[in-house]
Scaffold this motif. Sequence first.
Motif, PDB file in Angstrom:
ATOM      1  N   ILE A 547       0.858  -1.183   0.000  1.00  0.00           N
ATOM      2  CA  ILE A 547       0.000   0.000   0.000  1.00  0.00           C
ATOM      3  C   ILE A 547       0.892   1.230   0.000  1.00  0.00           C
ATOM      4  O   ILE A 547       1.551   1.549   1.006  1.00  0.00           O
ATOM      5  CB  ILE A 547      -0.946   0.009   1.217  1.00  0.00           C
ATOM      6  CG1 ILE A 547      -1.733  -1.302   1.296  1.00  0.00           C
ATOM      7  CG2 ILE A 547      -1.913   1.185   1.131  1.00  0.00           C
ATOM      8  CD1 ILE A 547      -2.621  -1.418   2.519  1.00  0.00           C
ATOM      9  N   SER A 552      -3.001   3.984  -2.346  1.00  0.00           N
ATOM     10  CA  SER A 552      -3.627   3.988  -1.019  1.00  0.00           C
ATOM     11  C   SER A 552      -5.073   4.471  -1.086  1.00  0.00           C
ATOM     12  O   SER A 552      -5.976   3.871  -0.479  1.00  0.00           O
ATOM     13  CB  SER A 552      -2.818   4.859  -0.059  1.00  0.00           C
ATOM     14  OG  SER A 552      -2.685   6.178  -0.560  1.00  0.00           O
ATOM     15  N   GLY A 595      -0.296   5.196   2.886  1.00  0.00           N
ATOM     16  CA  GLY A 595      -1.064   3.995   3.166  1.00  0.00           C
ATOM     17  C   GLY A 595      -1.627   3.988   4.569  1.00  0.00           C
ATOM     18  O   GLY A 595      -2.783   3.587   4.793  1.00  0.00           O
TER      19      GLY A 595
END
Length: 659
Positions: A547, A552, A595
């Motif tokens: 991520i 994200s 993320g």
Amino acid sequence: MPDHDHDKDLDMDTNGLSTSASQRPHNVPYIHKIGVPPKQSLFKEFKTTVKGTFSSDDPLRRFKDQPKSRKLVLVLEAIFPILEWGRSYNIKKFRGDLIAGLTIASLCIPQDIGYSKLANVASQYGLYSSFVPPLIYAFMGSSRDMVIGPVAVVSLLLGTLVRNEFDPVTQTDEYLRLIFTATFFAGITQATLGFFRLGFLIDFLSHAAVVGFMGGAAITIALQQLKGFLGINPKHFTKHTDIISVMKAVFKSAHHGWNWQTIVFATSFLAFLLIAKYIGKKKPKLFWVPAIAPLISVILSTFFVYITHANDDGVSIVGKFDKRINPPSLEKIYFSGENLTKGFKIGIVAGIIALTEAVAIGRTFASMKDYQVDGNKEMVALGTMNVVGSMTSCYVATGSFSRSAVNYMAGCQTAVSNIVMSIVVLLTVKFLTPFVKYTPSAILSSIIIAAVIGLIDIDAAILIWKIDKLDFVACMGAFLGVVFKSVETGLLIAIAISFAKILLQVTRPRTAILGKIPQKSVYRNIGQYPEAIKVPGVLIVRIDSAIYFLNSNYTKERILRWLTEEEENLRATYQSDIQFLIVEMAPVTDIDTSGIHALEELHRRLQKRDVQLILANPGQVVLDKLYASGFPDLIGENKIFLTVTDAIHTCSPKLAHEV
């Protein structure tokens, strides 16, 4: 003695509170507590990241705890692998290398003369490039089977790019100087990538893109040979390489007359070469037949032209050779001015393509013989040989697949076969070039056409189509770019599509909803396993990617869309709402600040829906960053579990048993 420490472990009850194993009811399963990774210092974390990124092995490990004299030996062996394997070299190995070296020499000599035409340089420069570079590689390379010399694709690429700057006919000196300059910087590029262990950069050019590029280059090379194959006067032929321009030039030149003697020569010997190639393919023990067929073609055609004086009837011949052995060319390299920049740019492109081909060849034959090839060491060796080659009248050399295959089939044992080949090339330049003078150009065209046919890998393209349609787009994009525009355009398309695919996969990672496999404590993708059952009141989502800032926001929105769709389906069937969202993070290899912010935003959005966020099985790197950001405190440390099963039993043990 029984292990009583197990009874002291803490578990999580259904309310997320700690309870000892002795207090846990027998019908409540054991819940593993997620391990919190120890804190790492900034320097140690940076060192680990750099080491993992740039090398899978510590290059200094061999030198630890060694005396100084031994370290010196190890350094020399690292630079010159021949010092390591040379200690066990014997007459038996030399016998295999001698036969292999003589066999590949018979193949490389006619090919080198032909490939020099692709690079638009005099014939002797092709032979020069099969003398010095293979000698250097034999001492510094780690592949036992790879044969070094000019190759068709790199010759064409180099000739095309340099011809865009200088005309090889009217500006011969400037053209040749730029060739040497580009070769110098190609070597510098290769050696730099190897020295700093940056070999992973060449992997950005995907296999599919390389297949398409090579296939397109093969057709382009074959089309370029129509000039020699049909006996067309170079003045009536195009300088462009695209198929439309070439075919127009071919049909227009028909008005000026094709040379029928040349066509007879070319057609006859092309048929001979293809038959020899077919025999070698059908009967591997007769590998030497296609290997010596080009040399036989050159000898027979040269003899026939010499005794019939066919050159007087318009049959084009190679002409005079320079008998000198690799004259120095250091003073011809541009080290200043605008031509330095031109040579630098061309050298980088040619160097990377040559490197990609050589590394692929080295790995292929190493796997066939079950030995290791050090990719970074290979790059340093290839770079060094091209740097030295640029100073000794050579142009870019690399590994040749066709010659390496013959070398392998001929029973080569070590890189000494390259040394044998170099010596034969040396003797050819010194003593046999007067005979090559009468070699018809048509024969060289036939040899090149027969050689590049193998670069068109239709089976690989079909397999790419079956496996990955986006890969096939990259393959065809590179192929069509080369065939219908130019070699450099095809290369740019190949790189662009490869990068686009990477960006697409990174920015749009795959996600999946998981369900429980009946009678097992296993949770799998419900799309892949139709029998998987969803846990009531729980939505389990798996993220199949790291991520990062690029994906994200998409990941967060995709999870929320899954949740919205699931809630709408539940309301439509009058089932209970989602209470828990479990994110399976085992495939998440890394996470950055963007993320983590996305997870925080996901948590806030879920709170508004009265849904609890649960994380399952985050890796050490991810968990370390989550704790560093304080994310567990935000959602509660009792919301991170070792497995999805543990999370289910903690969140909804009654429902878990009902599934």
